[in-house]
Design a protein around this motif. Structure first.
Motif, short mmCIF file in Angstrom:
data_model
loop_
_atom_site.label_atom_id
_atom_site.label_comp_id
_atom_site.label_asym_id
_atom_site.label_seq_id
_atom_site.Cartn_x
_atom_site.Cartn_y
_atom_site.Cartn_z
N LYS A 72 6.88 29.01 70.83
CA LYS A 72 5.62 29.00 70.05
C LYS A 72 5.75 29.91 68.83
CE LYS A 72 2.26 30.01 73.24
NZ LYS A 72 0.87 29.95 73.75
N TYR A 113 -3.13 33.61 79.98
CA TYR A 113 -2.45 33.19 78.74
C TYR A 113 -1.98 31.75 78.91
CZ TYR A 113 2.25 33.30 80.77
OH TYR A 113 3.37 33.02 81.52
N GLU A 114 -1.64 31.14 77.76
CA GLU A 114 -1.22 29.74 77.78
C GLU A 114 0.31 29.67 77.81
OE1 GLU A 114 -1.00 27.27 74.18
OE2 GLU A 114 -2.69 26.16 75.02
N GLN A 115 0.84 29.14 78.91
CA GLN A 115 2.30 29.07 79.10
C GLN A 115 2.79 27.65 78.81
OE1 GLN A 115 4.86 31.39 80.15
NE2 GLN A 115 6.09 29.62 79.52
N TYR A 136 7.85 30.63 75.83
CA TYR A 136 6.78 31.22 75.01
C TYR A 136 7.31 31.53 73.60
CZ TYR A 136 2.78 34.16 73.81
OH TYR A 136 1.67 34.69 73.19
N LEU A 155 4.59 39.20 76.08
CA LEU A 155 5.99 38.83 76.39
C LEU A 155 6.52 39.70 77.54
CD1 LEU A 155 7.34 38.33 72.78
CD2 LEU A 155 7.35 36.58 74.57
N PHE A 193 1.22 22.46 78.80
CA PHE A 193 0.80 23.87 78.75
C PHE A 193 -0.05 24.15 79.99
CE2 PHE A 193 1.52 22.44 74.48
CZ PHE A 193 2.22 23.48 73.89
N SER A 218 9.49 33.30 79.48
CA SER A 218 9.35 34.03 78.21
C SER A 218 10.05 33.32 77.06
CB SER A 218 9.85 35.47 78.33
OG SER A 218 11.16 35.52 78.84
N ASP A 254 2.96 40.10 69.87
CA ASP A 254 2.84 39.61 71.25
C ASP A 254 3.71 40.42 72.23
OD1 ASP A 254 1.16 37.78 70.17
OD2 ASP A 254 2.36 36.02 70.64
N ILE A 299 5.02 38.59 80.81
CA ILE A 299 5.63 37.35 81.33
C ILE A 299 6.94 37.68 82.05
CG2 ILE A 299 6.63 35.12 80.70
CD1 ILE A 299 4.67 35.04 78.31
#
Ligand code: NAI
Ligand code: BAL
Length: 502
Positions: free
Chosen positions: A204, A16-18, A201, A100, A5, A198, A96, A103
């Protein structure tokens, strides 16, 4: 934080955490050989981050997990339960939505306000549509005689391989993903190497929604290695691909080795035909959207504009003025921007080589509409909206997919010549026709060789309607009910009620 991450600071200020690992069995993991590739911000040309790229071994592992999950878990739960999980996913996508979209703006250069948010709204809409369809894949009763009937059921294929492009990173993935899952398949999916972020992401959100591990497996990677390994895997039962016709043909050949079912959504050279009896202002609005939206990186882009000779000059004048007022190139995070950069340096070179060819080889007359604000982005891949005027049908620019904000304009005289020119293409994906004459509109639509025809609009697709190509634009359909049927196969079960066979 592990190496799987990375904190990414967006141009809008927030961090943000990618995830950057492969997403297999609901966990992110490194690739087996440690291979990573860079992904770049097309507005600046700068690297964003490196992500792990799947080897053959990783693809085999993802397919094995997907197969076990199909057999032991996913095929055992009901359509209603699958629908519930998709509804939960829709709620999380809604939560989100902005991140999104940001991203995809960062990774694909799509204008945030006019494009990326639209993409995510479409993803949301189709996630809900297929959530609702997951428990409606009913079969059919076929009466044969008093002592015999047949019932037909729709079954999933098993493991499906999805290979997606970069022009609508999360939306193109979702055109396939949600319907494949709703139909009961498990998935191994590969994003385009330009735009992996994306979809990673989304992994998650899949986990947070409560999908069983192994239903969705994301293998980022390169086409000829990761993509090809998915296509060649004997354990993958169907391939659905969106991208170039060249790669589509290759996939068809490779999939034929074990007669794998395929859906291919490939290139286009979609005409917009404007008759003299149309509402010209409306036609101008729709056609400019048709060619400039998403910087022309659209398989249904109106890259061939055909205008009836009597209104040619008026249309061009109005088109130029409308474009100057409505299409602004610049920072994709700026809410005034409507045209972002092209996706990559390679693609920029391809698109600008057509501009050079038009000028140096074909000597075409050019109308460049410069609303460019690239001084802040000297290394971004920006191209001005450009029309080439009075282009003959034999021109390379008329025949080949450019995939940029560039269209050819050609005059026609009357219905018969219009249909001949409109169908003069190896492609047959989208098309638009503008006329106030309702009979003419429907006759013309019937004669067009294309999977989608818009009458008095353009490129306003809807997730409830099917989408796909005639000719070299593809095989099969996506979206709507056809989109979920594409991920099922029919089994006919014959029931004999006779006590004895005579
Ligand atoms: N129909 C559409 O929406 C799209 C059409 N295109 C067209 O294709 C042209 C080239 O763009 P590219 O990104 O190079 O498209 P591409 O067809 O090479 O890439 C599309 C996807 O296929 C994968 N891929 C590439 N080679 C593969 C292989 N041998 N086996 C399996 N998967 C493979 C890529 O990694 C990517 O995920 C564009 O200029 C445009 O004309 C590109 C993207 C989307
Ligand atoms: N308009 C989205 C479909 C595509 O360009 O591939």
């Amino acid at each position: 934080m592990s190496d799987l991450f990375v904190d990414i600071k967006l141009p809008t200020g927030e961090t943000y955490e990618q995830p950057i690992g492969l997403f297999i069995n609901n966990e992110y993991r490194p690739s087996s050989d440690g291979f990573k590739f860079d992904t770049v911000n097309p507005a600046t040309g700068e690297k964003i981050v490196s992500v792990y790229g799947a080897s053959n071994e990783d693809v085999d592992y993802a397919v094995k997990i997907a197969k076990e999950t199909f057999e032991n878990t996913w095929s055992k739960i009901t359509g209603s339960e699958k629908g519930e999980l998709l509804y939960k996913l829709a709620q999380l996508i809604h939560r989100d939505r902005e991140i999104l979209a940001k991203i995809d703006t960062l990774n694909a250069g799509k204008p945030f306000t006019t494009n990326s948010l639209n993409d995510i709204d479409q993803v949301l809409e189709l996630t809900k549509f297929y959530a609702g369809y997951a428990d409606k894949l009913d079969g059919k009763y076929v009466p044969i005689s008093d002592s015999k009937f047949v019932y037909e059921i729709n079954e999933p294929f098993g493991v499906v391989g999805l290979i997606v492009p970069w022009n609508y990173p999360l939306a193109m993935a979702s055109w396939k993903l949600q319907s494949a899952i709703a139909a009961g398949n498990t998935v191994v999916i590969k994003s385009a190497e330009n735009t992996p972020l994306s979809l990673l992401y989304l992994g998650k959100l899949i986990k947070e929604a409560g999908f069983p591990p192994g239903v969705l497996n994301i293998v980022s990677g390169l086409g000829p290695t990761t993509g090809s390994a998915i296509v060649k895997s004997t354990e993958v039962d169907k391939i659905s691909f969106t991208g170039s016709t060249t790669v589509g043909k290759l996939i068809q050949q490779q999939a034929s080795i074990n007669l794998k079912n395929i859906t291919l959504e490939c290139g286009g050279k979609s005409p917009a035909v404007i008759f003299k009896d149309s509402n010209i202002d409306e036609a101008v609005k729709w056609v400019s959207l048709g060619i400039f939206y998403n910087s022309g990186q659209n398989c249904t882009a109106n890259s061939r504009i055909l205008i009836e000779d009597e209104i040619y000059d008026e249309f061009i004048e109005k088109f130029q003025s409308h474009t100057k007022k409505n299409w602004f190139i610049g920072d994709p995070f700026d809410s005034n921007t409507t045209i972002g950069p092209l996706i990559s340096k390679i693609h920029y070179s391809k698109v600008t080589s057509y501009l050079k060819h038009a000028q140096d080889v074909e000597n075409l007359s050019k109308l460049e509409i410069s609303n460019i604000k690239t001084s802040d982005y000297p290394n971004g891949f920006f191209v001005n909206p450009t029309l080439f005027l009075n282009v003959p049908t034999t021109s390379k620019l008329f025949q080949e997919e450019i995939f940029g904000p560039i269209a050819t304009v050609t005059k026609f005289s009357g219905f018969d010549q219009a249909i001949k020119i409109a169908n003069d293409s190896i492609y047959g994906l989208g098309s638009a026709v503008f006329t106030k004459d309702i009979k003419k509109a429907h006759k013309f639509a019937k004669l067009l060789k294309a999977g989608t025809v818009w009458i008095n609009s353009s490129n306003d697709e809807d997730i409830k309607a099917s989408f796909g190509g005639y000719k070299m634009s593809g095989v099969g359909r996506e979206m709507g009910i056809e989109g979920i049927k594409a991920f099922t196969q029919v089994k006919a079960i014959h029931v004999n009620l006779d006590d004895e066979t005579s």
